[in-house]
Design an enzyme around this catalytic site. Structure first.
Site, PDB file in Angstrom:
ATOM      1  N   ARG A 202     138.835  21.072  47.666  1.00 23.61           N
ATOM      2  CA  ARG A 202     138.602  22.008  46.554  1.00 23.61           C
ATOM      3  C   ARG A 202     138.178  21.265  45.296  1.00 23.61           C
ATOM      4  NH1 ARG A 202     140.266  27.762  45.512  1.00 23.61           N
ATOM      5  NH2 ARG A 202     138.961  28.391  47.228  1.00 23.61           N
TER       6      ARG A 202
ATOM      7  N   ASN B  79     150.283  28.621  43.789  1.00 24.63           N
ATOM      8  CA  ASN B  79     150.378  29.964  44.368  1.00 24.63           C
ATOM      9  C   ASN B  79     151.824  30.331  44.711  1.00 24.63           C
ATOM     10  OD1 ASN B  79     150.247  28.006  46.314  1.00 24.63           O
ATOM     11  ND2 ASN B  79     149.393  29.362  47.864  1.00 24.63           N
TER      12      ASN B  79
ATOM     13  N   PHE C 131     146.462  37.682  32.458  1.00 22.35           N
ATOM     14  CA  PHE C 131     146.152  39.101  32.676  1.00 22.35           C
ATOM     15  C   PHE C 131     144.703  39.349  33.096  1.00 22.35           C
ATOM     16  CE2 PHE C 131     149.751  39.277  29.601  1.00 22.35           C
ATOM     17  CZ  PHE C 131     150.626  40.034  30.367  1.00 22.35           C
TER      18      PHE C 131
ATOM     19  N   ALA D 286     152.416  46.565  37.920  1.00 23.14           N
ATOM     20  CA  ALA D 286     152.996  47.737  38.586  1.00 23.14           C
ATOM     21  C   ALA D 286     152.415  49.029  37.994  1.00 23.14           C
ATOM     22  CB  ALA D 286     154.515  47.721  38.446  1.00 23.14           C
TER      23      ALA D 286
ATOM     24  N   CYS E   9     147.244  40.450  44.003  1.00 23.98           N
ATOM     25  CA  CYS E   9     148.333  40.579  43.028  1.00 23.98           C
ATOM     26  C   CYS E   9     149.156  41.849  43.137  1.00 23.98           C
ATOM     27  CB  CYS E   9     147.769  40.485  41.623  1.00 23.98           C
ATOM     28  SG  CYS E   9     146.879  38.948  41.381  1.00 23.98           S
TER      29      CYS E   9
HETATM   30  C1  UGA Z   1     144.783  42.729  38.598  1.00 24.17           C
HETATM   31  C2  UGA Z   1     145.027  43.228  37.160  1.00 24.17           C
HETATM   32  O1  UGA Z   1     144.059  44.213  36.817  1.00 24.17           O
HETATM   33  C3  UGA Z   1     144.964  42.078  36.168  1.00 24.17           C
HETATM   34  O2  UGA Z   1     145.291  42.541  34.862  1.00 24.17           O
HETATM   35  C4  UGA Z   1     145.954  40.990  36.604  1.00 24.17           C
HETATM   36  O3  UGA Z   1     145.894  39.880  35.737  1.00 24.17           O
HETATM   37  C5  UGA Z   1     145.611  40.550  38.005  1.00 24.17           C
HETATM   38  O4  UGA Z   1     145.693  41.671  38.904  1.00 24.17           O
HETATM   39  C6  UGA Z   1     146.582  39.470  38.416  1.00 24.17           C
HETATM   40  O5  UGA Z   1     147.787  39.724  38.448  1.00 24.17           O
HETATM   41  O6  UGA Z   1     146.140  38.336  38.627  1.00 24.17           O
HETATM   42  P1  UGA Z   1     142.611  42.157  40.035  1.00 24.17           P
HETATM   43  O7  UGA Z   1     143.534  42.295  41.194  1.00 24.17           O
HETATM   44  O8  UGA Z   1     141.754  40.952  39.923  1.00 24.17           O
HETATM   45  O9  UGA Z   1     143.447  42.255  38.651  1.00 24.17           O
HETATM   46  O10 UGA Z   1     141.585  43.418  40.012  1.00 24.17           O
HETATM   47  P2  UGA Z   1     141.705  44.937  39.529  1.00 24.17           P
HETATM   48  O11 UGA Z   1     140.514  45.239  38.705  1.00 24.17           O
HETATM   49  O12 UGA Z   1     143.012  45.256  38.949  1.00 24.17           O
HETATM   50  O13 UGA Z   1     141.520  45.742  40.895  1.00 24.17           O
HETATM   51  C7  UGA Z   1     142.559  45.787  41.885  1.00 24.17           C
HETATM   52  C8  UGA Z   1     142.187  46.765  42.977  1.00 24.17           C
HETATM   53  O14 UGA Z   1     142.256  48.114  42.498  1.00 24.17           O
HETATM   54  C9  UGA Z   1     140.767  46.614  43.525  1.00 24.17           C
HETATM   55  O15 UGA Z   1     140.782  46.787  44.921  1.00 24.17           O
HETATM   56  C10 UGA Z   1     140.004  47.722  42.843  1.00 24.17           C
HETATM   57  O16 UGA Z   1     138.849  48.112  43.550  1.00 24.17           O
HETATM   58  C11 UGA Z   1     141.066  48.812  42.806  1.00 24.17           C
HETATM   59  N1  UGA Z   1     140.835  49.853  41.775  1.00 24.17           N
HETATM   60  C12 UGA Z   1     140.779  49.516  40.465  1.00 24.17           C
HETATM   61  C13 UGA Z   1     140.729  51.187  42.165  1.00 24.17           C
HETATM   62  O17 UGA Z   1     140.800  51.519  43.369  1.00 24.17           O
HETATM   63  N2  UGA Z   1     140.547  52.143  41.191  1.00 24.17           N
HETATM   64  C14 UGA Z   1     140.469  51.827  39.879  1.00 24.17           C
HETATM   65  O18 UGA Z   1     140.329  52.759  39.038  1.00 24.17           O
HETATM   66  C15 UGA Z   1     140.607  50.494  39.493  1.00 24.17           C
END
Ligand code: UGA
Length: 440
Positions: A22, A71, A142, A205, A256
């Site tokens: 990596r 991780n 975040f 959550a 996450c």
């Molecule tokens: C999430 C959080 O949004 C971040 O704030 C956090 O820092 C991160 O986890 C983490 O803990 O590292 P991430 O998992 O990268 O971020 O992506 P998201 O945009 O939250 O999407 C998560 C899932 O929800 C995806 O599968 C997305 O397609 C889905 N989603 C999102 C929906 O189905 N509907 C929505 O309205 C939004």
């Protein structure tokens, strides 16, 4: 770390990892993760004040501040298996920092940890530490994948949790000073260390709960003639709720949400808070239900048998603009379709390599095709699983002509023009809207 190096040329940032492959990739032209905008900032800072190295001991020795970003997967063995966080990498890192350090250091928890992890770190670091001092801070991340660079450059907030001791507060101020190089002061907030650890889990959550909440109404919409997009619009215009994160879908994925909620649930059960644990566990329950329901809709729409049919998955990444497939709904849907003896064709602009790894060893007929036109040709159905923008702009007339009839589209992200698809000849099944079919 790349953003800190990019914004603050006065600091030297070294990223160390036990995985030499990596590190080599981080030092090459071909970075190991796809993230829009990341290449640019790494290229700007690398070799100037951003370095990638496998020499962990030296990295620890030379650093004044260490961000621990190991991780913390869900534990797969022993007590708490399937729920609790596996803290072995974290603990090994704590011991290594203690054994190698010969000067005072600020240790920053960057990974997402269960509440009170900082205490364990503190105890390990201060036992047998040869008088070397440490302060522990919690500084959860975040950012979301796909928008990581924007999220880092213009964060809603940066949170720093510390002990309220003299040296704890001094360490906190030092970290605040780093972020103050580009983040407005009012967005840098502080708290006690346990609030900081817990806030990260609670924020995730809430976000996951919001998706499960909107998804929980999709089945009712499909049955009643209501349209989830219209409903979400109305709900989101309430300024107390806001319009974001209300897109109904096949389900949420990513490394996450599920892991963090499971950690939270485990923590609640540990403290005997069964009702609270059940409440949050149901957020995951609805998500599993939603992914299963997506496949059941396909099954019942396609005459209650999928065996031998060719189905093309549009997208395998857990969301658009990333190649990451961890906990992707696509994986869940694929496994269910394979169990129905479907011939699966998977297409994705960035995640095909990961898809191959994820499905490696699973018995079934699966092929991987990068071009969506080629992938969907001779298929009975298309299932949109990732909201890649490119799928909305395809020539669906051309796609329809090359498919087996009757042709079906299951839009698990509601990103396509359903009326247009119907007019072309498709039988269209959105999420949370009544289907548009040509059957009498
Ligand atoms: C999430 C959080 O949004 C971040 O704030 C956090 O820092 C991160 O986890 C983490 O803990 O590292 P991430 O998992 O990268 O971020 O992506 P998201 O945009 O939250 O999407 C998560 C899932 O929800 C995806 O599968 C997305 O397609 C889905 N989603 C999102 C929906 O189905 N509907 C929505 O309205 C939004």
């Amino acid at each position: 770390m790349a953003m800190i190096a990019y914004k603050c040329p006065q600091y030297k940032v070294t990223v160390v990892d036990i995985n030499t492959e990596r590190i080599d990739q981080w030092n090459s032209e071909d970075l190991p993760v796809y993230e829009p905008g990341l290449d640019g900032i790494v290229r700007e800072a690398r070799g100037r004040n951003l370095f990638f190295s496998a020499d962990i001991q030296r990295g620890i020795k030379e650093a004044e501040i260490i961000f621990v970003s190991v991780n913390t997967p869900v534990k797969e063995f022993g007590a708490g298996a399937g729920m609790a966080a596996d803290l072995q990498y974290w603990e090994k890192t704590a011991r290594q920092i203690r054994d190698v350090s010969d000067s005072y250091k600020i240790i920053v928890e960057k990974s997402t940890f269960p509440v009170k992890t900082a205490l364990a770190m503190e105890r390990i670091l201060t036992s047998d530490s040869n008088g070397v001092g440490f302060d522990i801070l919690s500084n959860p991340e975040f950012l979301a994948e796909g928008t990581a660079i924007k999220d880092l450059e213009y964060p809603d907030r940066v949170l720093i949790g510390s002990r309220y001791t003299q040296s704890g507060l001094k360490a906190r101020d030092e970290l605040m000073e780093i972020y103050a190089n580009w983040v407005p002061n009012e967005r840098i907030i502080t708290s006690n260390i346990w609030s900081s650890e817990l806030s990260k889990l609670v924020a995730n959550a809430f976000l996951a709960q919001r998706i499960s909440s909107i998804n929980s109404f999709t089945a009712l919409c499909e049955k009643s003639g209501a349209d989830i997009t219209e409903v979400a619009r109305v709900v989101g215009m309430d300024s107390r709720l806001g319009p974001k994160f209300l897109n109904a879908s096949v389900g949420f994925g990513g490394s996450c949400f599920k892991k963090d909620i499971l950690n939270l649930v485990y923590l609640c059960r540990h403290y005997g808070l069964e009702e609270i644990a059940d409440y949050w566990e149901s957020v995951i329950g609805i998500n599993d239900y939603q992914m299963g329901r997506f496949v059941l809709t396909m099954l019942s729409a396609m005459f209650n048998t999928l065996a031998g049919k060719r189905i093309c998955l549009f997208g395998f990444a857990f969301k658009a603009n990333t190649g990451d497939t961890r906990e992707s709904p696509a994986l869940n849907v694929s496994k269910r379709l394979i169990a129905e003896k479907v011939e699966l064709v998977i297409t994705d602009p960035k995640a095909l390599n990961n898809a191959m790894k994820d499905l490696d060893g699973i018995e079934g007929k699966v092929s991987y095709v990068e071009d969506p036109y080629e992938a969907s040709a001779h298929c009975d159905a298309i299932a949109v699983v990732t909201e890649w923008g490119l799928y909305a702009n395809l020539d669906f007339k051309r796609i329809y002509e090359a498919m087996v009839k009757p042709a079906f589209i299951f839009d698990g992200r509601n990103i396509l023009d359903h009326k247009e698809l119907f007019e072309i000849g498709f039988n269209v099944f959105p999420v949370g809207k009544p289907p548009l079919t040509h059957f009498k």
